[in-house]
Design a protein around this motif. Structure first.
Motif, PDB file in Angstrom:
ATOM      1  N   MET A   1     -60.547  62.266  53.835  1.00 21.87           N
ATOM      2  CA  MET A   1     -59.324  61.225  53.874  1.00 21.87           C
ATOM      3  C   MET A   1     -59.311  60.488  54.019  1.00 21.87           C
ATOM      4  SD  MET A   1     -56.819  63.683  52.943  1.00 21.87           S
ATOM      5  CE  MET A   1     -55.680  62.756  53.118  1.00 21.87           C
ATOM      6  N   GLU A   2     -59.301  59.050  53.846  1.00 22.47           N
ATOM      7  CA  GLU A   2     -58.612  57.758  54.594  1.00 22.47           C
ATOM      8  C   GLU A   2     -58.076  58.376  55.746  1.00 22.47           C
ATOM      9  OE1 GLU A   2     -57.457  54.326  52.243  1.00 22.47           O
ATOM     10  OE2 GLU A   2     -58.747  55.163  50.392  1.00 22.47           O
ATOM     11  N   GLU A   3     -58.752  57.646  56.586  1.00 21.42           N
ATOM     12  CA  GLU A   3     -57.932  57.721  58.089  1.00 21.42           C
ATOM     13  C   GLU A   3     -56.207  57.236  57.937  1.00 21.42           C
ATOM     14  OE1 GLU A   3     -60.073  57.013  61.746  1.00 21.42           O
ATOM     15  OE2 GLU A   3     -61.651  58.091  61.391  1.00 21.42           O
ATOM     16  N   ASN A   4     -56.225  56.041  57.390  1.00 16.10           N
ATOM     17  CA  ASN A   4     -54.830  55.427  58.044  1.00 16.10           C
ATOM     18  C   ASN A   4     -54.171  55.934  56.546  1.00 16.10           C
ATOM     19  OD1 ASN A   4     -56.254  53.972  55.519  1.00 16.10           O
ATOM     20  ND2 ASN A   4     -55.288  52.226  55.872  1.00 16.10           N
ATOM     21  N   ILE A   5     -54.416  56.661  55.806  1.00 10.85           N
ATOM     22  CA  ILE A   5     -53.089  57.209  54.584  1.00 10.85           C
ATOM     23  C   ILE A   5     -52.205  58.186  55.415  1.00 10.85           C
ATOM     24  CG2 ILE A   5     -53.903  59.953  54.296  1.00 10.85           C
ATOM     25  CD1 ILE A   5     -53.925  59.137  51.568  1.00 10.85           C
ATOM     26  N   TRP A   6     -51.837  58.749  56.394  1.00  5.24           N
ATOM     27  CA  TRP A   6     -50.904  58.948  57.493  1.00  5.24           C
ATOM     28  C   TRP A   6     -50.266  58.198  57.284  1.00  5.24           C
ATOM     29  CZ3 TRP A   6     -51.295  64.181  54.825  1.00  5.24           C
ATOM     30  CH2 TRP A   6     -52.109  64.808  54.601  1.00  5.24           C
ATOM     31  N   GLY A   7     -50.752  57.484  58.194  1.00  4.35           N
ATOM     32  CA  GLY A   7     -49.467  55.971  58.819  1.00  4.35           C
ATOM     33  C   GLY A   7     -48.610  55.730  57.855  1.00  4.35           C
ATOM     34  N   GLN A   8     -49.886  55.296  56.830  1.00  2.00           N
ATOM     35  CA  GLN A   8     -49.049  54.774  56.090  1.00  2.00           C
ATOM     36  C   GLN A   8     -47.670  55.843  54.969  1.00  2.00           C
ATOM     37  OE1 GLN A   8     -52.650  53.938  53.156  1.00  2.00           O
ATOM     38  NE2 GLN A   8     -50.883  51.697  53.175  1.00  2.00           N
ATOM     39  N   ILE A   9     -47.796  57.057  54.910  1.00  3.78           N
ATOM     40  CA  ILE A   9     -46.691  57.697  54.523  1.00  3.78           C
ATOM     41  C   ILE A   9     -46.347  58.213  55.067  1.00  3.78           C
ATOM     42  CG2 ILE A   9     -46.748  60.703  53.974  1.00  3.78           C
ATOM     43  CD1 ILE A   9     -49.653  60.719  52.775  1.00  3.78           C
ATOM     44  N   ASP A  10     -45.741  57.916  56.613  1.00  5.85           N
ATOM     45  CA  ASP A  10     -44.878  58.123  57.510  1.00  5.85           C
ATOM     46  C   ASP A  10     -44.181  57.629  57.452  1.00  5.85           C
ATOM     47  OD1 ASP A  10     -46.067  60.533  58.445  1.00  5.85           O
ATOM     48  OD2 ASP A  10     -46.840  59.968  60.747  1.00  5.85           O
ATOM     49  N   GLY A  11     -44.667  55.496  57.216  1.00  6.09           N
ATOM     50  CA  GLY A  11     -43.830  54.883  57.736  1.00  6.09           C
ATOM     51  C   GLY A  11     -43.139  54.677  56.081  1.00  6.09           C
ATOM     52  N   TYR A  12     -43.284  55.087  54.927  1.00  9.53           N
ATOM     53  CA  TYR A  12     -42.678  54.719  53.310  1.00  9.53           C
ATOM     54  C   TYR A  12     -41.648  56.117  53.070  1.00  9.53           C
ATOM     55  CZ  TYR A  12     -46.310  51.736  51.520  1.00  9.53           C
ATOM     56  OH  TYR A  12     -47.295  50.355  51.828  1.00  9.53           O
ATOM     57  N   LEU A  13     -42.040  57.045  53.819  1.00 10.60           N
ATOM     58  CA  LEU A  13     -41.064  57.809  54.017  1.00 10.60           C
ATOM     59  C   LEU A  13     -39.882  57.827  54.982  1.00 10.60           C
ATOM     60  CD1 LEU A  13     -42.965  61.567  54.502  1.00 10.60           C
ATOM     61  CD2 LEU A  13     -41.314  61.154  52.534  1.00 10.60           C
ATOM     62  N   ASP A  14     -40.273  56.947  55.973  1.00  7.88           N
ATOM     63  CA  ASP A  14     -39.284  56.838  57.420  1.00  7.88           C
ATOM     64  C   ASP A  14     -38.256  55.155  56.699  1.00  7.88           C
ATOM     65  OD1 ASP A  14     -39.961  58.085  59.660  1.00  7.88           O
ATOM     66  OD2 ASP A  14     -41.311  56.684  60.385  1.00  7.88           O
ATOM     67  N   ILE A  15     -38.820  54.777  55.671  1.00  7.94           N
ATOM     68  CA  ILE A  15     -38.430  53.367  54.981  1.00  7.94           C
ATOM     69  C   ILE A  15     -37.515  54.469  53.830  1.00  7.94           C
ATOM     70  CG2 ILE A  15     -38.200  51.188  53.546  1.00  7.94           C
ATOM     71  CD1 ILE A  15     -41.188  51.032  55.420  1.00  7.94           C
ATOM     72  N   LEU A  16     -37.608  55.099  52.964  1.00  5.10           N
ATOM     73  CA  LEU A  16     -36.999  56.220  52.558  1.00  5.10           C
ATOM     74  C   LEU A  16     -36.134  56.444  52.523  1.00  5.10           C
ATOM     75  CD1 LEU A  16     -40.462  56.968  49.686  1.00  5.10           C
ATOM     76  CD2 LEU A  16     -37.918  54.859  49.519  1.00  5.10           C
TER      77      LEU A  16
END
Length: 599
Positions: A351-366
């Motif tokens: 998987m792409e390495e940065n995908i987990w950081g994006q998931i964490d960020g979007y969950l925090d915003i939502l």
């Protein structure tokens, strides 16, 4: 002399006492069956004479159904619990005819065999019908000559379509929710057809279209047209009414010198479901990151393959969850589930390495939106409660330095602007000191006019009922309320600092509007205050405003409770109850839902 045997199978055998056997009387059979037990005799017929067996079973069932309800107190109590078993707990009607259930009934002390036989499907149905009638009668008394707020929705369950209708009102300082009907529909969901069925349901409770104050629905075009058609009916009813001279010959009625040209031009207000507004706002904001969500769905689909699913099971990990793309909260659940599976994914997938950081960020915003969504599921929610929760979410998003958070704020602002053109929403905010500072001069003026019209409608209904409304006296005093200071409250004050307060010295047309303006000058309440308790304390000092508040604050900002009706209907209309007709379904749902709402 022994009790007469009612089972029809005994007429098909001759019992010979000497040999303790029963001889079959069917032509050409003449078999002997040991003993004289009905079960053994029926089994013989089931095996050897199947057609005659079906006939006997049918006659036995008819005989049992024709046993009238027993007059004994024990039987009445058992019947009540059997009805509760069917309606509240969702068991099939056939349970009362199960052999094991009948054996349980025989264990009850004081219950005779006749009492046991009287507990049958026919009598249980009649008891359900009577109980539903009693529920309707009680609701009718509670809603007599009141302005009512409705929630309406339509859904399909097991290929059958149903109309759900709830009513909400305030009594004794609490919001009360009642289910009026879950009615099966047999035609297309046109606005006219829906309106006819809503009017039909309301007529059972003595409610006319003129008594409908608001209708909360989704944004479906047919629902909006239905509200408009009901509004036309209400206006027509008002034109047929005798004009009321308010205040004439009564010191108990407030005399209003109000220009009333447009007061009856809009009887029914359509309310957009707040939960649906949030859904649309977040969905709009997520359009720009839809490509990222699709990447996550591809990962989830791989995790749901048989091999991956088996590996997850072996490691005692939760199975991957695929979202419903039309529901953003479902997408958030998918991301959260994927977050929990991060170690497994990193070990078994590329998987792409940065995908987990994006998931964490979007969950925090939502997260603030998810908290708001959960808050909107609350049954006893006023428009002020909703607006506070909405603004709290807005405040939390403003603290996040991210482009997606800014996009969410922007989409929420667009939906909020739609709310502030609804005169009912403005009126509800006006009478809520926790948030009424959010209104500007024009909005406050519009809210006062609307509240004045509402008071006129209350007066007309009370006069029709033979009651009177209190006079707004000049001896009322404002109560100073303690204000809490926190970051959220400071945020609200800052957001609306530019809104002008009304000058109470302004020349007013009548005393009622003067009192409405004076009320706007009272200190704001802390956001965590209970608005219903606040108005309960104002009942004596502000009786006329209290009556307005009891109407506008009762209006539900969401139609969530109606959507829950359909979830409940799935429990009642299951695979074991597909043959239930629409009448018994409506009665069962009426008893079940109002039982749940009363808890």
């Amino acid at each position: 002399m022994g009790r007469k045997r009612a089972n029809r199978i005994y007429s098909m055998f001759h019992y010979e006492e000497e040999i303790k056997k029963s001889k079959c009387l069917m032509e050409g059979c003449n078999m002997f069956i040991k003993g004289n037990h009905a079960g053994n005799l029926l089994r013989h017929f089931n095996a050897q004479h199947e057609l005659k067996y079906d006939e006997i079973v049918k006659l036995n069932n008819e005989d049992k159904e024709n046993v009238p309800p027993s007059g004994s107190e024990n039987a009445a109590t058992v019947m009540q619990y059997c009805t509760e078993l069917i309606t509240v707990h969702g068991r099939p009607l056939s349970i009362v005819e199960d052999e094991a259930f009948e054996k349980i009934l025989r264990l009850i002390p004081g219950l005779t065999q006749r009492d046991v036989n009287s507990i049958n499907v026919k009598n249980v149905k009649e008891n359900i019908k009577q109980q539903s009638h009693d529920v309707r009668f009680e609701i009718t008394k509670q809603l007599n000559n009141k302005l009512v707020a409705l929630k309406v929705d339509v859904a399909s369950v097991k290929l059958r379509r149903f109309l759900g209708l709830n009513v909400q009102y305030i009594s004794d300082g609490q919001i009360h929710l009642k289910n009026l009907s879950v009615l099966e529909l047999h035609d297309r969901n046109t606005a006219q057809y829906l309106k006819e069925n809503v009017v039909l349901i309301l007529s059972r409770y003595g409610i006319t279209p003129n008594q409908i104050f608001t209708i909360t629905t989704d944004n479906g075009a047919n629902m909006i047209r239905m509200v408009n058609e009901l509004n036309d009916s209400a206006i027509q009813d008002s034109e047929n009414e005798v004009e009321v001279t308010v205040g004439d010959e009564s010191d108990d009625i407030v005399e209003l010198q109000v220009q009333d040209e447009d007061s009856d031009m809009r009887k029914i207000i359509g309310i957009r479901c707040a939960a649906h507004c949030l859904q649309l706002a977040v969905k709009d904001a997520c359009k720009d990151i839809e490509d990222f969500f699709e990447k996550c769905r591809k990962i989830v689909r791989k995790l749901r393959t048989p091999n991956m699913s088996l590996k997850l099971k072996e490691k005692n990990l939760p199975q991957a969850v695929l979202d419903t793309q039309t529901r953003w909260d479902s997408t958030a659940d998918m991301l959260e589930n994927l977050q929990k599976l991060k170690p497994f994914c990193m070990e078994n997938m590329t998987m792409e390495e940065n995908i987990w950081g994006q998931i964490d960020g979007y969950l925090d915003i939502l997260l603030p939106c998810r908290i708001l969504s959960k808050r909107l599921q609350t049954e006893q929610l006023t428009c002020g409660d909703f607006y506070l929760a909405w603004m709290r979410c807005h405040h939390q998003l403003s603290l996040v330095d991210d482009a997606f958070a800014r996009q969410l704020e922007s989409c929420m602002d667009e939906r909020q602007a739609v709310l502030f053109v609804n005169e009912h929403f403005l009126a509800a905010i006006y009478l809520d000191p926790r948030v009424n500072f959010a209104l500007n001069t024009n909005q406050a003026t519009e809210a006062r006019k609307f509240l004045t019209d509402i008071y006129m409608r209350i007066v007309k209904l009370k006069q029709h009922q033979g009651q009177s409304q209190p006079v707004p006296g000049t001896s009322e005093t404002s109560e100073a309320d303690t204000r809490a200071s926190d970051s959220f409250e400071d945020y609200l004050r800052h957001q609306f600092a530019g809104n002008e307060r009304i000058n109470v010295q302004f020349t007013l047309e009548n005393e009622l509007i003067y009192k409405l303006v004076s009320f706007l000058q009272e200190p704001a309440l802390p956001p965590n205050s209970n608005i219903l308790e606040y108005w309960s304390l104002k009942k004596v000092s502000h009786p006329y405003l209290y009556n307005m508040a009891m109407v506008v604050l009762a209006t539900p900002p969401t139609s969530v409770s109606v959507e829950r009706l359909f979830s409940s209907l799935k429990f009642v209309l299951n695979n074991l109850r597909m043959r239930l007709n629409d009448s018994i379904i409506e009665d069962i749902m009426l008893i079940r839902n109002n039982n749940l709402y009363s808890k």
